[in-house]
Design a protein around this motif. Sequence first.
Motif, PDB file in Angstrom:
ATOM      1  N   UNK A 222       0.826  -1.210   0.000  1.00 58.68           N
ATOM      2  CA  UNK A 222       0.000   0.000   0.000  1.00 58.68           C
ATOM      3  C   UNK A 222       0.865   1.267   0.000  1.00 58.68           C
ATOM      4  N   UNK A 223       0.270   2.406  -0.409  1.00 58.11           N
ATOM      5  CA  UNK A 223       1.017   3.683  -0.357  1.00 58.11           C
ATOM      6  C   UNK A 223       1.364   4.044   1.083  1.00 58.11           C
ATOM      7  N   UNK A 224       2.399   4.830   1.262  1.00 60.47           N
ATOM      8  CA  UNK A 224       2.842   5.224   2.601  1.00 60.47           C
ATOM      9  C   UNK A 224       1.779   6.015   3.348  1.00 60.47           C
ATOM     10  N   UNK A 225       0.894   6.701   2.607  1.00 60.29           N
ATOM     11  CA  UNK A 225      -0.163   7.485   3.244  1.00 60.29           C
ATOM     12  C   UNK A 225      -1.167   6.603   3.971  1.00 60.29           C
ATOM     13  N   UNK A 226      -1.143   5.292   3.685  1.00 62.14           N
ATOM     14  CA  UNK A 226      -2.065   4.356   4.327  1.00 62.14           C
ATOM     15  C   UNK A 226      -1.544   3.825   5.657  1.00 62.14           C
ATOM     16  N   UNK A 227      -0.428   4.406   6.133  1.00 65.98           N
ATOM     17  CA  UNK A 227       0.169   3.981   7.394  1.00 65.98           C
ATOM     18  C   UNK A 227       0.311   5.178   8.333  1.00 65.98           C
TER      19      UNK A 227
END
Length: 202
Positions: free
Chosen positions: A11-16
Amino acid sequence: MKTCSKCGELKPLAEFHRRKASADGLQGQCKACQRENGQRPEAKERQREYEQRPKAKAGRRAYRAANPEKSRASAATYRAANPEKSRAHHTAYRAEALQAYGNRCVGCGTTKNLHFHHVKFDGPAHRREIGGGGAVLAWLRANHFPKGILELRCRGCHARRHNSEKQHHKFIAEILAKPDPRRKTNVNGRVPDRYTEHVLAV
């Protein structure tokens, strides 16, 4: 991109969420998995236990005191999104407050149509400071229902108490407006506070 340690998806880093202790500064699990973890009964129980700790309560009180506008806006948003829960909380807080203050009118002793009366008639100022409605009940609960600030009065006794206070102040104003040889003004043409205090005490 990053792979979630729970679901295994890339997943993209924004999802963490962020985590300073991690090498990459991010949580190992994605936001969706963490939300799922938070919905488990044991996780909710741990959260409730944490929220009841004195340190957690003190932190919330400090935040509300430092950010009154944000706190009121957040509370209004929650009430609008969760009307049933808000009504249930309000009912529970009110029942707890009524019980703490004797559950009867201090004037006539009835247990019906009870109102919370500010003993020093500073209700408007108090509500401006902490918010109206349920905010007063929440404040009472957070401060362990302090004595000498509020008391219970039925609708009739509450109205009569406020009317008597208004008549009292009107009476004092009329006395101070009349010429009195015993009353001397100071160099600024004002009545000394000690005279006003004496009249108010009569």
